[in-house]
Design a protein around this motif. Structure first.
Motif, PDB file in Angstrom:
ATOM      1  N   THR A   1      -6.577  -9.502   8.865  1.00  0.00           N
ATOM      2  CA  THR A   1      -7.259  -9.932   7.630  1.00  0.00           C
ATOM      3  C   THR A   1      -8.043  -8.775   7.019  1.00  0.00           C
ATOM      4  OG1 THR A   1      -7.509 -12.117   8.602  1.00  0.00           O
ATOM      5  CG2 THR A   1      -8.841 -11.656   6.672  1.00  0.00           C
TER       6      THR A   1
ATOM      7  N   GLN B   1      -5.468  -6.339   5.577  1.00  0.00           N
ATOM      8  CA  GLN B   1      -4.767  -6.947   4.437  1.00  0.00           C
ATOM      9  C   GLN B   1      -5.636  -6.984   3.187  1.00  0.00           C
ATOM     10  OE1 GLN B   1      -4.626 -11.210   4.317  1.00  0.00           O
ATOM     11  NE2 GLN B   1      -2.442 -11.245   3.921  1.00  0.00           N
ATOM     12  N   THR B   2      -6.943  -7.267   3.374  1.00  0.00           N
ATOM     13  CA  THR B   2      -7.834  -7.402   2.219  1.00  0.00           C
ATOM     14  C   THR B   2      -8.488  -6.077   1.841  1.00  0.00           C
ATOM     15  OG1 THR B   2      -9.613  -8.034   3.722  1.00  0.00           O
ATOM     16  CG2 THR B   2      -8.363  -9.826   2.700  1.00  0.00           C
TER      17      THR B   2
ATOM     18  N   LYS C   1     -10.687  -4.413   3.458  1.00  0.00           N
ATOM     19  CA  LYS C   1     -12.094  -4.297   3.853  1.00  0.00           C
ATOM     20  C   LYS C   1     -12.306  -3.150   4.836  1.00  0.00           C
ATOM     21  CE  LYS C   1     -14.081  -7.473   1.480  1.00  0.00           C
ATOM     22  NZ  LYS C   1     -15.047  -7.076   0.430  1.00  0.00           N
TER      23      LYS C   1
END
Ligand SMILES: CC(C)=CCNc1ncnc2c1ncn2[C@@H]1O[C@H](COP(=O)(O)O)[C@@H](O)[C@H]1O
Length: 221
Positions: free
Chosen positions: A134, A137-138, A140
């Protein structure tokens, strides 16, 4: 405040860590299981490639990875978690920190590692795998490699990610490329080294471009 002090202690202790790889996997695997054998070999290979090995400091796969790193003369790190059925940080850890909060501990796994390697495990391992995916993917965190080892164990999950999650557009097909699946320790380590080199080259190119832009601006002035 305990939460804050956990972050401070983590940052302080790990600030001078050499390049490192976080290794995840079951706390319940027996020392003679195939995944522990793989984790021990991986820990050794990562240490020989110059990486510190970070684990949850617990038993099973974590202990095997710490053991491999320690036996190969590498730096073996354990980020333990206080649990009601606590067994303490395993004996192969050179640098250990105990956390009460999972989320403070999880920050350390990401902040101080160049890559994640995930071996067979249960809920804890899945949580760590999907958190890493996550974050990448984002955007961050800087894109870092996520290597899955133990292809038979992962195959059902990967089929479902491909055949259901991606087909129903809950992730993009490109998201599946964030994971590299291999049972070969050398291939796993090489994948991490290559990704490290690619990232360094990318950052160097960005720096060069910024310098060129600044020079062009000052020439214009
Ligand atoms: C015997 C037993 C359950 C001991 C628990 N002791 C633990 N010590 C340290 N980290 C842990 C422990 N249990 C779970 N974790 C975390 O969750 C992952 C393993 O959870 P699981 O067994 O896959 O779900 C590990 O990568 C680790 O970061």
């Amino acid at each position: 405040m305990r939460i804050l002090s956990e972050f401070v202690e983590g940052f302080d202790t790990l600030a001078d860590l050499p390049p490192a790889v976080s290794v995840f996997g079951s706390a319940r695997s027996k020392p003679d299981s195939p995944e522990c054998e793989l984790a021990r070999q991986l820990g050794g290979a990562l240490a020989r490639a110059g990486y510190a090995v970070i684990t949850g400091g617990g038993p099973g796969v974590m202990e095997a990875a710490n053991r491999g790193a320690n036996e190969a003369g590498g730096l073996s790190v354990g980020l333990g978690i206080e649990l009601p059925f606590e067994q303490g940080i395993n004996e192969w850890v050179d640098m250990g920190i105990d956390f009460r909060y999972f989320f403070a501990r999880k920050t350390m796994f990401v902040k101080y590692a160049q890559a994640f390697v995930v071996l067979p495990g249960g809920f804890g391992t899945m949580d760590e795998l999907f958190e890493a995916l996550t974050l990448v993917q984002t955007g961050k965190v800087t894109r870092f490699p996520v290597v899955l080892m133990g292809s038979t164990y992962w195959s059902g999950l990967l089929d479902w990610l491909r055949g259901t999650m991606a087909v129903e557009s809950k992730i993009s097909p490109a998201d599946l490329e964030l994971m590299c699946v291999t049972d070969d320790v050398d291939e796993a380590v090489q994948h991490i080294i290559d990704a490290d080199a690619a990232l360094a080259a990318e950052q160097e190119a960005l720096k060069d471009a910024a310098v060129a832009q600044a020079e062009a601006k000052s020439a214009e002035a």
